[in-house]
Design a protein around this motif. Structure first.
Motif, PDB file in Angstrom:
ATOM      1  N   GLN A   1      -1.965  53.521  48.581  1.00 31.16           N
ATOM      2  CA  GLN A   1      -1.019  52.478  48.178  1.00 31.16           C
ATOM      3  C   GLN A   1      -1.573  51.083  48.481  1.00 31.16           C
TER       4      GLN A   1
ATOM      5  N   LYS B   1       1.318  46.086  40.930  1.00 31.40           N
ATOM      6  CA  LYS B   1       2.477  46.985  40.944  1.00 31.40           C
ATOM      7  C   LYS B   1       3.619  46.415  40.105  1.00 31.40           C
TER       8      LYS B   1
ATOM      9  N   TRP C   1       7.131  52.940  42.908  1.00 33.37           N
ATOM     10  CA  TRP C   1       7.116  51.535  42.526  1.00 33.37           C
ATOM     11  C   TRP C   1       8.371  51.191  41.723  1.00 33.37           C
TER      12      TRP C   1
ATOM     13  N   TYR D   1      10.563  48.342  43.200  1.00 29.54           N
ATOM     14  CA  TYR D   1      10.460  47.033  42.580  1.00 29.54           C
ATOM     15  C   TYR D   1      11.198  46.914  41.253  1.00 29.54           C
TER      16      TYR D   1
END
Length: 144
Positions: free
Chosen positions: A14, A22, A54, A58
């Motif tokens: 990551q 990302k 992700w 996000y």
């Protein structure tokens, strides 16, 4: 002497992906430009779970309530979705038309086979009854 060949597979973590990378991948997936699988292939992301993490972290989708938390779709997005739907329906229509044509040809072929069998073996295969006979039989059953 002996050459050492390096494989192109590089294990990533990551920490190897920047925040901007990302966010860009998440935005492309949410805008419908890429699917998670195509994003994996395009950017060399190794795991499907990575992209899902992700998206959860996000993205604008509310995973607890299972609803998108962003504004309604723009006119362009709606048009793109409708165009994709039209293409899908056109494909389905063409497939079904092909199936109908094939079924019609089969029915004609089977009729020809029955005609040939009746002619060759000199036996009636098809039931030959008129609609009047079948309705009169129904009336007789009701009287009894």
């Amino acid at each position: 002497m002996a050459e050492i060949k390096h494989s192109q597979y590089v294990k990533r973590t990551q920490k190897d992906y920047s925040m901007s990378f990302k966010l860009r991948v998440v935005a492309e997936i949410e805008n419908g430009e890429l699917s998670p699988t195509s994003a994996m292939k395009r950017y060399g992301i190794q795991g499907h779970g990575t992209i899902l993490k992700w998206l959860r972290k996000y993205g604008t989708f509310d995973w607890e309530n299972q609803t998108p938390s962003n504004m309604p779709k723009s006119q362009e997005q709606k048009i793109l979705e409708l165009e994709a739907r039209v293409k899908l329906l056109e494909k389905q229509k063409a497939f079904l038309e092909h199936q109908v044509d094939r079924a019609d040809r089969k029915a004609v072929l089977f009729d020809m086979m029955i005609d040939l069998a009746e002619k060759e073996f000199n036996i009636p295969i098809r039931k030959k009854c008129s609609p009047e006979q079948s309705t009169s039989a129904d009336k007789k059953e009701k009287k009894q």
